[in-house]
Design a protein around this motif. Sequence first.
Motif, PDB file in Angstrom:
ATOM      1  N   GLU A 166      62.110  38.744  36.100  1.00  0.00           N
ATOM      2  CA  GLU A 166      61.488  37.599  35.426  1.00  0.00           C
ATOM      3  C   GLU A 166      60.446  36.917  36.311  1.00  0.00           C
ATOM      4  O   GLU A 166      60.340  35.689  36.347  1.00  0.00           O
ATOM      5  CB  GLU A 166      62.544  36.604  34.959  1.00  0.00           C
ATOM      6  N   ILE A 167      59.673  37.736  37.003  1.00  0.00           N
ATOM      7  CA  ILE A 167      58.611  37.234  37.870  1.00  0.00           C
ATOM      8  C   ILE A 167      57.269  37.530  37.208  1.00  0.00           C
ATOM      9  O   ILE A 167      56.991  38.678  36.874  1.00  0.00           O
ATOM     10  CB  ILE A 167      58.678  37.886  39.260  1.00  0.00           C
ATOM     11  N   PRO A 168      56.425  36.518  36.991  1.00  0.00           N
ATOM     12  CA  PRO A 168      55.116  36.765  36.380  1.00  0.00           C
ATOM     13  C   PRO A 168      54.207  37.528  37.327  1.00  0.00           C
ATOM     14  O   PRO A 168      54.378  37.505  38.544  1.00  0.00           O
ATOM     15  CB  PRO A 168      54.584  35.356  36.104  1.00  0.00           C
ATOM     16  N   PHE A 169      53.228  38.201  36.758  1.00  0.00           N
ATOM     17  CA  PHE A 169      52.312  39.015  37.565  1.00  0.00           C
ATOM     18  C   PHE A 169      51.016  39.187  36.799  1.00  0.00           C
ATOM     19  O   PHE A 169      50.922  38.875  35.599  1.00  0.00           O
ATOM     20  CB  PHE A 169      52.924  40.385  37.868  1.00  0.00           C
ATOM     21  N   LEU A 170      50.023  39.711  37.481  1.00  0.00           N
ATOM     22  CA  LEU A 170      48.753  40.058  36.861  1.00  0.00           C
ATOM     23  C   LEU A 170      48.342  41.423  37.391  1.00  0.00           C
ATOM     24  O   LEU A 170      48.328  41.638  38.605  1.00  0.00           O
ATOM     25  CB  LEU A 170      47.681  39.026  37.203  1.00  0.00           C
ATOM     26  N   ILE A 171      48.029  42.364  36.479  1.00  0.00           N
ATOM     27  CA  ILE A 171      47.565  43.689  36.888  1.00  0.00           C
ATOM     28  C   ILE A 171      46.062  43.772  36.673  1.00  0.00           C
ATOM     29  O   ILE A 171      45.573  43.520  35.573  1.00  0.00           O
ATOM     30  CB  ILE A 171      48.239  44.817  36.092  1.00  0.00           C
ATOM     31  N   LEU A 172      45.354  44.168  37.709  1.00  0.00           N
ATOM     32  CA  LEU A 172      43.921  44.406  37.617  1.00  0.00           C
ATOM     33  C   LEU A 172      43.673  45.909  37.676  1.00  0.00           C
ATOM     34  O   LEU A 172      44.188  46.596  38.566  1.00  0.00           O
ATOM     35  CB  LEU A 172      43.180  43.722  38.772  1.00  0.00           C
ATOM     36  N   GLU A 173      42.887  46.406  36.744  1.00  0.00           N
ATOM     37  CA  GLU A 173      42.579  47.831  36.673  1.00  0.00           C
ATOM     38  C   GLU A 173      41.074  48.005  36.516  1.00  0.00           C
ATOM     39  O   GLU A 173      40.468  47.434  35.605  1.00  0.00           O
ATOM     40  CB  GLU A 173      43.317  48.474  35.493  1.00  0.00           C
ATOM     41  N   LYS A 174      40.473  48.786  37.408  1.00  0.00           N
ATOM     42  CA  LYS A 174      39.023  48.959  37.360  1.00  0.00           C
ATOM     43  C   LYS A 174      38.567  49.806  36.180  1.00  0.00           C
ATOM     44  O   LYS A 174      37.435  49.705  35.734  1.00  0.00           O
ATOM     45  CB  LYS A 174      38.510  49.564  38.660  1.00  0.00           C
ATOM     46  N   GLY A 175      39.452  50.664  35.667  1.00  0.00           N
ATOM     47  CA  GLY A 175      39.106  51.505  34.533  1.00  0.00           C
ATOM     48  C   GLY A 175      39.275  50.788  33.209  1.00  0.00           C
ATOM     49  O   GLY A 175      39.579  49.595  33.148  1.00  0.00           O
ATOM     50  N   SER A 176      39.130  51.558  32.143  1.00  0.00           N
ATOM     51  CA  SER A 176      39.215  50.990  30.796  1.00  0.00           C
ATOM     52  C   SER A 176      40.531  51.313  30.108  1.00  0.00           C
ATOM     53  O   SER A 176      40.697  51.017  28.926  1.00  0.00           O
ATOM     54  CB  SER A 176      38.053  51.528  29.941  1.00  0.00           C
ATOM     55  N   CYS A 177      41.470  51.926  30.828  1.00  0.00           N
ATOM     56  CA  CYS A 177      42.733  52.330  30.207  1.00  0.00           C
ATOM     57  C   CYS A 177      43.796  52.471  31.284  1.00  0.00           C
ATOM     58  O   CYS A 177      43.517  52.409  32.484  1.00  0.00           O
ATOM     59  CB  CYS A 177      42.559  53.646  29.467  1.00  0.00           C
ATOM     60  N   LEU A 178      45.026  52.664  30.839  1.00  0.00           N
ATOM     61  CA  LEU A 178      46.113  52.958  31.762  1.00  0.00           C
ATOM     62  C   LEU A 178      45.896  54.318  32.410  1.00  0.00           C
ATOM     63  O   LEU A 178      45.386  55.243  31.781  1.00  0.00           O
ATOM     64  CB  LEU A 178      47.453  52.982  31.012  1.00  0.00           C
ATOM     65  N   ALA A 179      46.295  54.431  33.673  1.00  0.00           N
ATOM     66  CA  ALA A 179      46.307  55.730  34.363  1.00  0.00           C
ATOM     67  C   ALA A 179      45.011  56.498  34.155  1.00  0.00           C
ATOM     68  O   ALA A 179      44.997  57.638  33.695  1.00  0.00           O
ATOM     69  CB  ALA A 179      47.507  56.559  33.893  1.00  0.00           C
ATOM     70  N   SER A 180      43.895  55.872  34.500  1.00  0.00           N
ATOM     71  CA  SER A 180      42.586  56.475  34.234  1.00  0.00           C
ATOM     72  C   SER A 180      42.409  57.812  34.951  1.00  0.00           C
ATOM     73  O   SER A 180      41.728  58.708  34.439  1.00  0.00           O
ATOM     74  CB  SER A 180      41.466  55.509  34.624  1.00  0.00           C
ATOM     75  N   LEU A 181      43.004  57.976  36.126  1.00  0.00           N
ATOM     76  CA  LEU A 181      42.891  59.260  36.826  1.00  0.00           C
ATOM     77  C   LEU A 181      43.564  60.369  36.016  1.00  0.00           C
ATOM     78  O   LEU A 181      43.020  61.466  35.871  1.00  0.00           O
ATOM     79  CB  LEU A 181      43.517  59.168  38.217  1.00  0.00           C
ATOM     80  N   TRP A 182      44.745  60.088  35.482  1.00  0.00           N
ATOM     81  CA  TRP A 182      45.442  61.078  34.669  1.00  0.00           C
ATOM     82  C   TRP A 182      44.662  61.365  33.384  1.00  0.00           C
ATOM     83  O   TRP A 182      44.608  62.499  32.926  1.00  0.00           O
ATOM     84  CB  TRP A 182      46.845  60.573  34.325  1.00  0.00           C
ATOM     85  N   GLN A 183      44.066  60.344  32.824  1.00  0.00           N
ATOM     86  CA  GLN A 183      43.376  60.527  31.547  1.00  0.00           C
ATOM     87  C   GLN A 183      42.048  61.259  31.704  1.00  0.00           C
ATOM     88  O   GLN A 183      41.693  62.106  30.888  1.00  0.00           O
ATOM     89  CB  GLN A 183      43.127  59.158  30.887  1.00  0.00           C
ATOM     90  N   PHE A 184      41.295  60.929  32.771  1.00  0.00           N
ATOM     91  CA  PHE A 184      39.931  61.429  32.878  1.00  0.00           C
ATOM     92  C   PHE A 184      39.663  62.280  34.120  1.00  0.00           C
ATOM     93  O   PHE A 184      38.593  62.857  34.241  1.00  0.00           O
ATOM     94  CB  PHE A 184      38.939  60.255  32.867  1.00  0.00           C
TER      95      PHE A 184
END
Length: 415
Positions: free
Chosen positions: A54-72
Amino acid sequence: MRQKLNEPAINSSNSRIFQQPMIPGSKLVWVPGPVIIGAGPSGLAAAACLKTKEIPFLILEKGSCLASLWQFGTYDRLQLHLPKKFCELPFFPFPPHFPAYPTKQQFIAYLEAYAKHFAIKPVFRQEARAVQYDPDMGFWQVQACGYEFICRWVIVATGENADPFLPEIEGLGDFRGRTLHTSSYRDGGEFKGKKVLVVGCGNSGMEVSLDLFDNGADVSLFVRDKLHILPREILGISTFALSMLLLKWFPVKLVDKFLIFVSRLILGDTSRSGIKRPDIGPLELKNSTGKTPVLDFGAFARIKSGQIKIVRGIRRFTTNGVEFVDGRVKEFDAAILATGYRSNVTSWLKEENFFNEKDGYPRTPFPNSWKGNNGLYCIGFTKRGLLGTSIDAQKVAEDIARQWNSETRHLKVES
């Protein structure tokens, strides 16, 4: 759980500690929990473990989707090299109908289901450009695209494979054929009938070589160093799983001898095909250097038969191919660099003690590589795949949870 980026809200009682942003004009945003950098498997695992606390967080991602390396950045044929039970992220198993070795598409679907299950919503197109700790105010400053995030904890989850590694090879720039890194390779269909040189003989190099051959290419595989090739399974049991079981009862050196002995029975003597084994056993080598043995899934049979040709001793590339150290010259239509990836953390993390500037890995080896100073953590840098990622994610969440106190809880931001 997340601060809305178009409405940055800094608690008025703490606003005096925030001076000027690192980049003039950036909007300051206070994040009460950790800022996680990267929305690949490591970032998602960190977020899920924090959710359970129950700890808040913020995720920053340079790509446009989850797991961009796996996707592209991965080829279509890719499968997990280890059984799925060793690749699960915390608190969420693979679907039972998935095969033992999920495909690239199945793994991406798993990650998307994982994010949905834990209601993880990264902020996309927000690349961490500079991250540094301010000792005077006791907080981290994370400068991204138009925003500067202020937080007590930073979790580096960009992983070991952030940027393609492109080695310097003499004459490569003069080569008129097609050159690409495996991050840009998708399938071998476009290379049918072409003479292709694959540079690099790890798991990716082997798999790409087999894919090219299956699609009708004339394939040569450049092997520079000695390496261990092990069968993916032994008598129907995952070689990795069997190794982990044996290590509970026997020392590493003895397990290594067993693996090499069984590999000779199943695969034969790899040195006869031009691939010599290192003097150190596969598990000992992995523990000491992080170099992963190749788990064979059919490529070595093509090498053994001569259908995939092993080449050594590249002196330089020419306009039409390669000149070898023995003077031979061979023409190629394309060169595919299966030369791996490297960490890019030290290019944006302004901290000198945690990560080694030479290779971008934590200076402290596994299993204590996950924690730095002043609230800095990392996940996905163990050289132990997704299993190491899951272990570190739970350790990081537990450590932050111990620090999560009443002072932090009363700093509320709009969800």
